[in-house]
Design an enzyme around this catalytic site. Structure first.
Site, PDB file in Angstrom:
ATOM      1  N   ASP A  28      -4.316   2.277  -1.374  1.00  0.00           N
ATOM      2  CA  ASP A  28      -3.730   3.501  -1.926  1.00  0.00           C
ATOM      3  C   ASP A  28      -4.676   4.649  -1.603  1.00  0.00           C
ATOM      4  O   ASP A  28      -5.637   4.911  -2.333  1.00  0.00           O
ATOM      5  CB  ASP A  28      -3.543   3.357  -3.432  1.00  0.00           C
TER       6      ASP A  28
ATOM      7  N   SER B  17      -3.896  -3.697  -2.544  1.00  0.00           N
ATOM      8  CA  SER B  17      -3.145  -2.505  -2.170  1.00  0.00           C
ATOM      9  C   SER B  17      -4.069  -1.424  -1.629  1.00  0.00           C
ATOM     10  O   SER B  17      -5.112  -1.137  -2.211  1.00  0.00           O
ATOM     11  CB  SER B  17      -2.387  -1.970  -3.395  1.00  0.00           C
TER      12      SER B  17
ATOM     13  N   SER C 142       0.828  -1.200   0.000  1.00  0.00           N
ATOM     14  CA  SER C 142       0.000   0.000   0.000  1.00  0.00           C
ATOM     15  C   SER C 142       0.859   1.245   0.000  1.00  0.00           C
ATOM     16  O   SER C 142       2.068   1.192   0.210  1.00  0.00           O
ATOM     17  CB  SER C 142      -0.902   0.022   1.235  1.00  0.00           C
TER      18      SER C 142
END
Length: 419
Positions: A334, A332, A294
């Site tokens: 983000d 992930s 991340s």
């Protein structure tokens, strides 16, 4: 949510007592930054090339490095910490700023996000730490505020995370309230420590050691003279996609992958296929689930922007990440937050505040500045990070600067170093 970072060249870090790196030791850069190597990503940086170039912003870290790299889960190597970003510094911590959040991919956590989005304002700091200690840090901001009589004003703290469970004994829950308080109390303006510090201590980016990175851009007076600063916690990305100013660095440096140094593999889980370090230096094939990490990005500006304009700014962060090789993969997290430091307080005796807004036609230079600063901060987070050995003898190699320079020269993309 991803891992890897620490400024020491050593095979095994083994200490008996938990300790935090003093704030004084975090005030200087021990290693060259991207700009020092002639990698600028375009644009003019501020004096510190950091988020603190936006007047009033302060940053503090608490870094935790201790423990036995071969210890059992819950009692193993500690490679983690806390980072605090205060938009108006400690003195103005209770005064709101206009803010907005944008998530490219939401496999992560940022507490306080619902009210921030609803109100368009941010009260208090933005805190960064590891995945399993988000709750502790959130509660710690409130207890810190209580000491100052600000528990109501700071009642919904913004705390974000990335996962450092390869290098850090993340199930030991090692971050405590005192560590979050120390990060807040030590926050200051000026140069910002990068790499394996604070929340970025155990993070990994494109399968290299990484952590906290920062950069800034100062627009020319003809474009308003505004400053944009970025601070991020970098823990994402596949090696083969890693690109610097168009150069396929990850393809050129495709060895030095995460591995383990001990007599046995780390516990089954996300990194169950981690190779032995004795066999990994020449291994060019991905052996871990790359791109599963991340990145959290904080964007600050002194430009007079309203919340919807700040959301537009936050939406440009992924363009910088994409230029470096990020995809916003399924696992992930983000998540990006942007704020403006223009004053919002109404004059004494009135409930009406007079605020300014930049014409949308003048936004494009700020978009470009955000994209440039994001790229540079990512690379700075990696360049500041040395090889680290952590929990269950896992190891992540630092990005070799000499080889990076060779690759950039090979493709004709290295500018003369900054004077």
């Amino acid at each position: 949510m991803n891992p890897f970072r620490l400024p020491l060249r050593l095979g095994v870090v083994c200490c008996l007592l938990l300790w935090s790196l003093p704030a004084e030791a975090q005030s200087t850069q021990a290693r060259p930054r991207a700009r020092d190597l002639g990698i600028t990503f375009g644009g003019q940086s501020g004096p510190n090339n950091a988020i603190t170039d936006v007047s009033g912003v302060e940053v503090g870290h608490t870094t935790l490095i201790s423990g036995d790299t071969r210890g059992p889960r819950g009692k193993g190597a500690v490679r983690t910490g806390v980072t605090a970003v205060l938009p108006r510094g400690k003195d103005g911590v209770s005064e709101d700023v206009f803010a907005a959040i944008y998530a490219l991919n939401g496999n992560g956590e940022m507490t306080g996000s619902h009210w921030l989005t609803e109100s368009g304002q941010l009260a208090g700091p933005v805190m960064l730490t590891n995945t399993n200690d988000v709750g502790t840090v959130r509660d710690s901001v409130i207890s810190w505020a209580m000491k100052r009589g600000l528990e109501w004003e700071l009642g919904l703290p913004v705390v974000a995370e990335t996962w450092d469970g390869l290098l850090n004994d993340i199930y030991g829950f090692h971050v405590k309230a005192t560590h979050a308080h120390r990060a807040l109390d030590s926050a200051k303006s000026g140069p910002v420590a990068e790499g394996s510090v604070g929340g970025g201590t155990g993070m990994v980016c494109h399968s290299f050691k990484a952590g906290i990175g920062t950069a800034s851009r100062k627009l020319p007076e003809s474009e308003g003279g505004y400053t944009v600063g970025v601070l991020l916690q970098c823990n994402y990305g596949a090696r083969h996609l890693f690109t610097v100013e168009g150069v396929p660095v990850g393809e050129e440096i495709n060895d030095l992958r995460p591995c383990y140094t001990g007599p046995k593999k780390p516990s089954p889980g996300m990194f169950k296929d981690l190779p032995a370090c004795s066999a990994s230096r020449g291994d060019t094939q991905p052996r871990t689930p790359e791109g599963a990490g991340s990145i959290i990005v904080v964007v600050a500006t002194d430009a007079p922007l309203l919340p919807h304009q700040l959301e537009r700014l936050a939406k440009r962060v992924p363009l910088g990440i994409g230029k470096m090789g990020g995809l916003g993969g399924n696992s992930s997290g983000d998540i990006f937050v942007a704020f403006s430091t223009q004053r919002l307080k109404p004059p004494t005796g009135t409930d009406v505040a007079g605020v300014s807004t930049l014409d949308n036609e003048r936004m494009t230079p700020l978009f470009e500045a955000t994209i440039q600063a994001t790229q540079e901060a990512i690379l700075n987070s990696m360049l500041a990070s040395d090889t680290m050995t952590g929990a269950e003898s896992s190891r992540v190699y630092g990005l070799p600067q000499d080889r990076l320079i060779q690759v950039m020269k090979k493709y004709g993309r290295l500018a003369p170093p900054a004077p």
